[in-house]
Design a protein around this motif. Structure first.
Motif, PDB file in Angstrom:
ATOM      1  N   ILE A  73       0.819  -1.207   0.000  1.00  0.00           N
ATOM      2  CA  ILE A  73       0.000   0.000   0.000  1.00  0.00           C
ATOM      3  C   ILE A  73       0.857   1.264   0.000  1.00  0.00           C
ATOM      4  CG2 ILE A  73      -0.179   0.209   2.512  1.00  0.00           C
ATOM      5  CD1 ILE A  73      -3.104   0.985   2.111  1.00  0.00           C
TER       6      ILE A  73
ATOM      7  N   LEU B   9       0.774  -1.460  -6.581  1.00  0.00           N
ATOM      8  CA  LEU B   9       0.290  -0.614  -5.497  1.00  0.00           C
ATOM      9  C   LEU B   9      -1.140  -1.029  -5.201  1.00  0.00           C
ATOM     10  CD1 LEU B   9       0.680   1.892  -3.675  1.00  0.00           C
ATOM     11  CD2 LEU B   9      -0.229   3.271  -5.552  1.00  0.00           C
ATOM     12  N   GLN B  10      -1.354  -1.533  -3.993  1.00  0.00           N
ATOM     13  CA  GLN B  10      -2.646  -2.123  -3.708  1.00  0.00           C
ATOM     14  C   GLN B  10      -2.947  -2.076  -2.219  1.00  0.00           C
ATOM     15  OE1 GLN B  10      -3.434  -5.778  -5.781  1.00  0.00           O
ATOM     16  NE2 GLN B  10      -5.548  -5.152  -5.506  1.00  0.00           N
ATOM     17  N   ASP B  11      -4.197  -1.780  -1.914  1.00  0.00           N
ATOM     18  CA  ASP B  11      -4.684  -1.886  -0.551  1.00  0.00           C
ATOM     19  C   ASP B  11      -5.373  -3.240  -0.442  1.00  0.00           C
ATOM     20  OD1 ASP B  11      -6.048  -1.859   1.818  1.00  0.00           O
ATOM     21  OD2 ASP B  11      -7.112   0.022   1.462  1.00  0.00           O
TER      22      ASP B  11
END
Ligand SMILES: [Zn+2]
Lengths: 90, 253
Positions: B45, B64-66
């Motif tokens: 994140i 890019l990741q939540d």
């Protein structure tokens, strides 16, 4: 670092976007080394081109678009941004 | 910890495996995955951490990741997943929006992870639960998403070396026998100075991760990660990153 082989893993994960949600379309990729149709004969030249396209092309800046809901996933520094807005979370 | 997580993954030794590193951060685990010959993708994140990973020139592809929003990976993409010191972050509510509640985030996370993993396979998480309730919340969310498996505690009697792993199975979890058997935790003997007798592997890991010398807990990576997280959550007044970030400050009298 978005190689096409990795791009192939991705599907859109926006809420309710569950069909026709891959492959995400690259905007402005511009590589035309592969023919549009699968060739009749798979020769070394074709395999080399395939290797190039799958493993050597790295998309550094750009974006990918969901073919279904048109959500845009930006790519910056070679890193796809998969973050969703709150209303897009499933 | 990465080595132990890989051990718990119990991957077939002679096959090329494609792994997901959940919360890959600055690529510490990724370097080990590279060395051990795995192909991997990592999500995190924090853009600043991912940038450090790029500088490290890790081989894995980064996203890019939540993770609390769920994954956008196609079904059966990965042969396994590891995650080091990340899962506990899913227990924090970020906003009052319903999709931000920990149960919702856990459910999105585990459901989409389950589908991204091959059947059979495993996912191994080292994490820092602050209570048994948290472990309960996490394991029940994982079960609801279809995972089998359970919690493995290494060195349960040592304050310092105690490590909690969540070992999840998709299908039989692989590993041959076809039945789901949660691995045993490691049992250590504590020396008189309170330090656990580590196996050689763990010492090697410590050396590799820390470049030979021990880093403080609140090193620059840690601070950057924390600040990024606060920014993500819209907290105001987070100091900007500078070359002074995380630098040792001398006591001034
Ligand atoms: Zn979509």
């Amino acid at each position: 670092m978005v190689r096409l082989i990795t791009h192939n893993l991705l599907a859109c994960h926006v809420k309710n976007c569950t069909s026709n949600n891959f492959p995400l379309a690259f905007k402005d990729l511009g590589d035309t080394s592969l023919p549009a149709e699968q060739p009749d004969m798979i020769d070394d030249e074709f395999l080399q081109k395939l290797h190039h396209v799958l493993l050597e092309i790295h998309v550094e800046e750009g974006s990918m678009v969901c073919p279904n809901c048109n959500h845009v996933y930006p790519i910056s520094n070679g890193i796809p941004n998969m973050l969703l807005a709150e209303h897009e979370i499933g | 910890m990465t080595y132990r997580a890989l051990e718990l993954l119990n991957l077939p030794p002679d096959e090329l495996s494609f792994l997901l590193d959940i919360g890959c951060g600055s690529g510490l685990s990724g370097e080990i995955l590279d060395e051990e010959g795995y192909i991997w993708a990592g999500v995190d994140i924090a853009p600043s951490m991912l940038e450090v990973a790029l500088e490290r020139e890790v081989e894995g592809d980064l996203f890019l990741q939540d993770i609390g929003q769920g994954f956008g990976f196609r079904p059966g993409s990965f042969d396994g997943a590891i995650s080091i010191s990340v899962l506990q972050w899913l227990l924090n509510a970020e906003t009052s929006h319903p999709t931000s509640s920990p149960p919702h985030r856990l459910s999105r996370f585990f459901t989409t992870l389950h589908s991204a993993l091959r059947n059979p396979s495993r996912a191994v998480f080292q994490f820092y639960p602050s209570s048994d309730d948290q472990i309960q919340l996490i394991t029940s969310a994982a079960q609801k998403a279809g995972f089998g498996g359970g919690v493995v505690v290494d060195y349960p009697n040592s304050n310092k070396a105690r490590k909690v792993f969540l070992v999840l199975f998709v299908g039989g979890g692989g590993g041959g026998a076809g039945h789901q058997q949660v691995p045993e935790g490691l049992q250590g003997e504590e020396r008189e100075d309170g330090k656990v007798m580590f196996e050689r592997r763990r010492e090697r890991e410590a050396k590799r991760e820390k470049g030979g010398k021990r880093k403080g807990v609140k090193d620059k990576d840690w601070i950057l990660k924390k600040k990024e997280l606060y920014r993500q959550r819209g907290k105001e007044g987070v100091p900007r990153d500078s070359k002074f970030t995380g630098r040792k400050r001398r006591a001034v009298f």
